[in-house]
Design a protein around this motif. Structure first.
Motif, mmCIF file in Angstrom:
data_model
loop_
_atom_site.group_PDB
_atom_site.id
_atom_site.type_symbol
_atom_site.label_atom_id
_atom_site.label_comp_id
_atom_site.label_asym_id
_atom_site.label_seq_id
_atom_site.Cartn_x
_atom_site.Cartn_y
_atom_site.Cartn_z
ATOM 1 N N TRP A 42 -11.566 10.389 -32.841
ATOM 2 C CA TRP A 42 -10.913 9.550 -31.840
ATOM 3 C C TRP A 42 -9.466 9.986 -31.665
ATOM 4 O O TRP A 42 -8.812 10.435 -32.604
ATOM 5 C CB TRP A 42 -10.948 8.083 -32.254
ATOM 6 C CG TRP A 42 -12.332 7.504 -32.265
ATOM 7 C CD1 TRP A 42 -13.234 7.553 -33.299
ATOM 8 C CD2 TRP A 42 -12.981 6.831 -31.201
ATOM 9 N NE1 TRP A 42 -14.401 6.935 -32.938
ATOM 10 C CE2 TRP A 42 -14.281 6.475 -31.657
ATOM 11 C CE3 TRP A 42 -12.601 6.482 -29.901
ATOM 12 C CZ2 TRP A 42 -15.181 5.798 -30.853
ATOM 13 C CZ3 TRP A 42 -13.504 5.802 -29.108
ATOM 14 C CH2 TRP A 42 -14.782 5.465 -29.584
ATOM 15 N N LEU A 51 -12.750 9.023 -27.499
ATOM 16 C CA LEU A 51 -13.541 9.901 -28.333
ATOM 17 C C LEU A 51 -13.494 11.300 -27.739
ATOM 18 O O LEU A 51 -13.949 11.525 -26.620
ATOM 19 C CB LEU A 51 -14.984 9.396 -28.397
ATOM 20 C CG LEU A 51 -15.899 9.959 -29.484
ATOM 21 C CD1 LEU A 51 -15.333 9.656 -30.874
ATOM 22 C CD2 LEU A 51 -17.289 9.368 -29.346
ATOM 23 N N ALA A 70 -15.990 2.124 -30.796
ATOM 24 C CA ALA A 70 -14.549 1.944 -30.965
ATOM 25 C C ALA A 70 -14.194 0.553 -31.460
ATOM 26 O O ALA A 70 -13.039 0.219 -31.620
ATOM 27 C CB ALA A 70 -13.833 2.188 -29.634
#
Length: 217
Positions: A42, A51, A70
């Motif tokens: 990330w 990402l 996330a």
């Protein structure tokens, strides 16, 4: 008449006339390949976390209902479990997105500039396919007359992964069978596709007509 990149349709520079696509398009293809392989990484951007690699590896994390790569997973309850989200499951399983890339590896291998790899686990197969395609990309942009089809299908694969990870609905690919027997994948907004087997060019309307004929058959 100036030579043009068959991916973006912009004119090629004088030192690019031995290529089917320009260097910026080659860089985008390489970036899309790199984004699929490896562990999830990330990156913090002005628009939030993004990402930048490991998109395929992140798909299994999305199998749990309510899960997001996330953010936190939704806690369980005493009720019966909800079936896993089928989109990521299908796309990360054997025969899904991995097979789409491996088809291109086999195609390049038939032309003499790639070596098919053997594997069992989908993640290993994805990583090997990406490594093979990136290693041979410089040759392919010079020798493969359907590099635009590869670039578009690769963008579709990356877009599908990103959509599933953030919870969006990925664009639905369409499919048609060329008279030579080769399957051609495209989107509704695809302007042109090149059959990688027989070399036939299909414009947008021809693709739609071919898809309708395929479905009827």
């Amino acid at each position: 008449m100036d030579a043009v990149c068959i991916v973006c349709r912009n004119d090629l520079y004088d030192d690019e006339w031995d290529r089917y696509c320009c260097r910026p398009c080659q860089h985008r293809i390489d970036d899309n390949l790199a984004a699929l392989a490896g562990p999830p990484v990330w990156q913090d951007t002005k628009r939030g976390r993004r990402l930048v690699s490991g998109l395929f590896a992140a798909l299994p994390e999305e199998l749990e209902p309510g899960a997001r790569g996330a953010g936190p997973r939704i806690s369980g309850s005493k009720s019966a479990p909800i079936p896993a989200r089928m989109g990521p499951l299908n796309d990360s399983a054997n025969g899904g997105l991995v097979n789409d890339l491996e088809e291109w590896v086999r195609d390049w291998a038939s032309r003499g500039y790639a070596t098919p790899c053997n594997g069992v686990r989908p993640q290993y197969r994805m990583d090997q396919a990406v490594t093979t395609l990136r290693f041979n990309l410089d040759t392919a942009v010079r020798r493969h007359e359907a590099i635009n089809s590869f670039a578009e299908e690769l963008q579709m694969i990356r877009g599908t992964c990103e959509a599933l990870i953030i919870g969006a609905v990925p664009p639905r690919p369409l499919s048609a069978i060329c008279p030579c027997g080769t399957r051609i994948k495209f989107h509704l907004d695809t302007p042109i596709r090149h059959c990688k087997s027989c070399g036939t060019d299909y414009g947008h309307h021809a693709l739609i007509a071919l898809a309708v004929a395929t479905q009827a058959a």
